[in-house]
Design an enzyme around this catalytic site. Structure first.
Site, mmCIF file in Angstrom:
data_model
loop_
_atom_site.group_PDB
_atom_site.id
_atom_site.type_symbol
_atom_site.label_atom_id
_atom_site.label_comp_id
_atom_site.label_asym_id
_atom_site.label_seq_id
_atom_site.Cartn_x
_atom_site.Cartn_y
_atom_site.Cartn_z
ATOM 1 N N GLY A 39 0.829 -1.194 0.000
ATOM 2 C CA GLY A 39 0.000 0.000 0.000
ATOM 3 C C GLY A 39 0.860 1.239 0.000
ATOM 4 N N GLY A 41 0.405 5.714 0.234
ATOM 5 C CA GLY A 41 -0.370 6.938 0.281
ATOM 6 C C GLY A 41 0.529 8.122 0.017
ATOM 7 C CE1 TYR A 43 1.595 14.752 3.456
ATOM 8 C CE2 TYR A 43 -0.544 13.706 3.724
ATOM 9 C CZ TYR A 43 0.212 14.830 3.430
ATOM 10 O OH TYR A 43 -0.416 16.002 3.104
ATOM 11 C CB VAL A 46 1.521 -0.400 4.175
ATOM 12 C CG1 VAL A 46 1.387 -1.609 5.092
ATOM 13 C CG2 VAL A 46 0.832 0.813 4.801
ATOM 14 C CG ASP A 151 -7.848 10.256 4.848
ATOM 15 O OD1 ASP A 151 -8.484 10.770 3.901
ATOM 16 O OD2 ASP A 151 -6.753 9.694 4.690
#
Length: 326
Positions: A39, A41, A43, A46, A151
């Protein structure tokens, strides 16, 4: 920009101070066998690692402040006891280039991955309702702890199975204490509440004229309502909650009419597939006035009612069957 909160002796503050004092220095490659990235994003990313079955959230120091890392880790750890929130192992450390913490490994897709935007049919209503009940429970727990997720979106809802029998809310990178002031944000996203969009710096702007916004659970309630629409239909109801967006403007006008006859003509076109009971639910979740917005838990009163009109359910099933056949 978010104004930093003063230490008030809360459990989160204490956890942040203790974690900062005991944050060990480790190099990821020396202590973990990295299998792959699972994963990413804006910032952080993962990683799947095989130290034990776990996921490692990795945040570059170049773009992450220590205070922000500590806040996300400690909030996540504090809330991870809830069965519908991604669990943590209590392992946090730093390397030369990253801040890291270990979290529960979820083998499965996120909610956005199972929506089929090209088909624009969403997922079955029964699955949506199972998902909604679990996420509302997670959000109620978060709000009861004086926090706001900020979020809530399909990408942050992880599925342990394709029928939403067990789902988990993830990513507390934007989570804040209730009452924190937001002076501005950059850009807008479809699930952001209209009051949040008033403090958005759009392209070409250098300052925001609106007063600072206080973070409240109503921001999550709005995002939750948008997510429900999205997973029922397969698309977002609008691009941004601003007057320049005609789809949002149509819905806002419908919501603010003082006397709203229950006729098909009064409902915006994108919303005509929903039953009157579902529209009543959406009107509460997506109330223009944040103070009049219901709590996320109130969706429970609507779960036993139909949300999609029968003709749309049949259309959804036929489209799904065609997709399987192809």
């Amino acid at each position: 920009m978010i104004e930093p909160g003063l230490a008030d002796g809360s459990p989160i503050d204490e956890m942040m101070q203790l974690t900062a004092q005991s944050l060990n220095h480790l190099e990821i490659q020396e202590h973990f066998n990295i299998v792959k990235e699972i994963g990413r994003g804006k910032y952080a990313k993962v990683l799947l690692v095989t130290h034990t079955p776990m996921a490692l959230k990795v945040m570059p120091k170049a773009s992450t402040k220590l205070q922000g890392f500590l806040r996300e880790y400690c909030i996540s750890l504090h809330l991870s006891c809830h069965p519908c929130i991604v669990g943590l192992f209590g392992i946090a450390f730093q390397s030369n280039e990253h801040y890291c913490f270990a979290q529960e490994l979820i083998i499965g897709k996120d909610l956005f991955a199972v929506i089929q935007p090209k088909l624009q049919v969403g997922i079955p209503e029964s699955s949506v309702k199972r998902c909604v009940l679990q996420i509302s429970s997670a959000l109620e727990f978060i709000h009861s702890n004086g926090l706001v997720h900020r979020d809530v979106k399909p990408e942050n809802i992880l599925l342990l199975d394709t029928h939403c029998r067990q789902v988990k809310l993830a990513d507390f990178g934007l989570a804040q204490k209730r009452g924190t002031l937001i002076r501005f944000i950059t850009g807008t996203l479809p699930y952001m509440a209209p009051e949040l969009c008033t403090v958005a710096l759009l392209e070409g702007q250098t300052e925001v004229t609106a007063p600072p916004l206080r973070v409240e659970p109503s921001l999550d309630t709005w995002a939750f309502g948008v997510v429900i629409f999205c997973i029922l239909t397969g698309f977002f109801p609008w691009d941004r909650c601003m007057d320049s967006d005609s789809f949002y403007q149509e819905f806002a006008e419908w919501c603010t009419m003082k006397e709203r006859p229950d006729t098909e003509e009064d409902i915006p076109p994108l919303w005509k597939k929903f039953t009157p009971e579902a529209m009543e639910m959406f009107a509460k979740l997506l109330a223009m006035d944040a103070e009049k917005r219901c709590s996320v838990g109130e969706v429970g009163a609507y779960v036993e009612k139909d949300w999609l009109k029968k003709e749309h359910v049949n259309e959804q099933q036929q489209t799904a069957e065609k997709e399987k056949a192809s």
